[in-house]
Design an enzyme around this catalytic site. Structure first.
Site, PDB file in Angstrom:
ATOM      1  N   ASP A   4       0.804  -1.216   0.000  1.00  0.00           N
ATOM      2  CA  ASP A   4       0.000   0.000   0.000  1.00  0.00           C
ATOM      3  C   ASP A   4       0.845   1.277   0.000  1.00  0.00           C
ATOM      4  OD1 ASP A   4       0.998  -0.373   2.562  1.00  0.00           O
ATOM      5  OD2 ASP A   4      -0.940  -0.881   3.432  1.00  0.00           O
ATOM      6  N   ASN A  11      -7.517  -3.276  14.399  1.00  0.00           N
ATOM      7  CA  ASN A  11      -8.901  -3.567  14.009  1.00  0.00           C
ATOM      8  C   ASN A  11      -8.977  -4.684  12.968  1.00  0.00           C
ATOM      9  OD1 ASN A  11      -7.979  -2.317  11.721  1.00  0.00           O
ATOM     10  ND2 ASN A  11      -9.435  -0.628  11.729  1.00  0.00           N
ATOM     11  N   HIS A  39      -7.147  -4.903  10.183  1.00  0.00           N
ATOM     12  CA  HIS A  39      -6.863  -4.583   8.779  1.00  0.00           C
ATOM     13  C   HIS A  39      -5.571  -5.242   8.308  1.00  0.00           C
ATOM     14  CE1 HIS A  39      -4.758  -0.676  10.181  1.00  0.00           C
ATOM     15  NE2 HIS A  39      -3.857  -1.253   9.433  1.00  0.00           N
ATOM     16  N   GLU A  58      -9.596  -1.966   5.416  1.00  0.00           N
ATOM     17  CA  GLU A  58     -10.262  -1.720   6.687  1.00  0.00           C
ATOM     18  C   GLU A  58     -11.478  -2.640   6.853  1.00  0.00           C
ATOM     19  OE1 GLU A  58      -8.865  -0.032   8.867  1.00  0.00           O
ATOM     20  OE2 GLU A  58      -8.272   1.997   8.271  1.00  0.00           O
TER      21      GLU A  58
HETATM   22  C1  GLP Z   1      -0.463  -0.059   8.713  1.00  0.00           C
HETATM   23  C2  GLP Z   1      -0.099  -0.752   7.400  1.00  0.00           C
HETATM   24  C3  GLP Z   1      -0.264  -2.237   7.515  1.00  0.00           C
HETATM   25  C4  GLP Z   1       0.375  -2.684   8.811  1.00  0.00           C
HETATM   26  C5  GLP Z   1      -0.461  -2.192   9.961  1.00  0.00           C
HETATM   27  C6  GLP Z   1       0.147  -2.482  11.327  1.00  0.00           C
HETATM   28  O1  GLP Z   1      -1.575   0.759   8.641  1.00  0.00           O
HETATM   29  N1  GLP Z   1      -0.805  -0.281   6.252  1.00  0.00           N
HETATM   30  O2  GLP Z   1       0.324  -2.872   6.395  1.00  0.00           O
HETATM   31  O3  GLP Z   1       0.441  -4.082   8.878  1.00  0.00           O
HETATM   32  O4  GLP Z   1      -0.791  -0.834   9.825  1.00  0.00           O
HETATM   33  O5  GLP Z   1       1.173  -1.593  11.600  1.00  0.00           O
HETATM   34  P1  GLP Z   1       2.248  -1.801  12.730  1.00  0.00           P
HETATM   35  O6  GLP Z   1       3.135  -2.885  12.280  1.00  0.00           O
HETATM   36  O7  GLP Z   1       2.952  -0.479  12.820  1.00  0.00           O
HETATM   37  O8  GLP Z   1       1.507  -2.132  13.970  1.00  0.00           O
END
Ligand code: GLP
Length: 245
Positions: A67, A136, A138, A143
């Protein structure tokens, strides 16, 4: 889903890096699906270390990131392109023109989404996709409520996601409110998936993933329908989480 429990973030990162290195050694022209966020940073550090010390080569590897934020160009320090260059690409021998991330600064996102989807297909699909998980549920930026049939698309980020990601920005107002993300069906077409879960903050999500139903309200639950998923989770994320009996 195969679940591997490890002691801490360090061990998770080490094991995940070894998993990826094995994959790249098995097939030099592997297509890797990469993730951003805090979770994979340690794994990328280990890959860099291994590249320096053991010489694992990424010259024939192609990468596709999940993304990108809308409105940020690749030179913006908060873009995922910048993150990937800083945390991995600039420190290994991958060919930059074989590292793909959706563009967040184009005019026509419909065209961009189709372009990205076709690009993955034209390269033969993703062999190993790395995933983190949002609290959540995702995956990528898909989402809760996203269709399991979704392909690469534009999303409005939930306020909980904006709040969670604000730690990477100077002010919460700077966090983009939209992103381009691979869809859930794009992710599910990967041949193999490695999901990394670390820290107490992910305990609820891990519990929901293991014990909840497969539902679009909890995007990561779709992984239960994939034939080849490995989860590496650390003690902090696992503690108290029981598999449904
Ligand atoms: C972000 C990314 C995801 C990631 C998630 C968790 O929003 N788009 O690809 O896995 O949130 O992030 P983190 O590893 O910082 O907890």
């Amino acid at each position: 889903m195969k679940i591997i429990e490890v002691k801490d973030y360090e061990q998770m990162s080490q094991m995940a890096a070894e998993y990826m290195i094995r994959k790249v050694k098995e097939c030099k022209a592997t297509n890797l699906g990469l993730a951003t966020g805090g979770t994979p940073v340690g794994m990328y550090k280990k890959l860099i270390e291994d590249h320096r010390l053991q010489g694992t080569s990424y010259q024939e590897v192609t990468t596709f990131n999940l993304d990108e934020y809308i409105g940020l160009s690749g030179t913006n320090k908060n873009s995922y392109r910048y993150y990937m260059n800083e945390n991995l690409f600039d420190h290994i021998d991958v060919q930059k023109d074989k590292t793909f991330i959706p563009h967040g600064d184009v005019q026509d996102f419909e065209v961009e989404c189709q372009r990205y989807e076709k690009l993955i297909e034209a390269n033969g699909g993703i062999d190993l996709q790395i995933l983190g998980i949002g609290s959540n549920g995702h995956i990528g930026f898909n989402e809760p409520g996203t269709s399991f049939d979704s392909k690469t698309h534009v999303v409005d980020l939930k306020s909980s996601t904006i709040e969670a990601n604000a730690r990477f920005f100077n002010r919460i107002e700077e966090v983009p409110t939209q992103a381009v993300t691979m869809g859930i069906s794009s992710i599910m077409r990967s041949k193999e998936i490695l999901l990394l879960i670390s820290g107490e903050g992910k305990k609820e999500a891990f519990h929901q993933l293991l014990n909840g139903d497969v539902t679009e309200n909890f995007p990561a639950s779709v992984l239960k329908n994939h034939p080849c998923v490995t989860i590496i989770a650390d003690e902090a994320a696992v503690s108290g989480v029981k598999l449904r009996s």
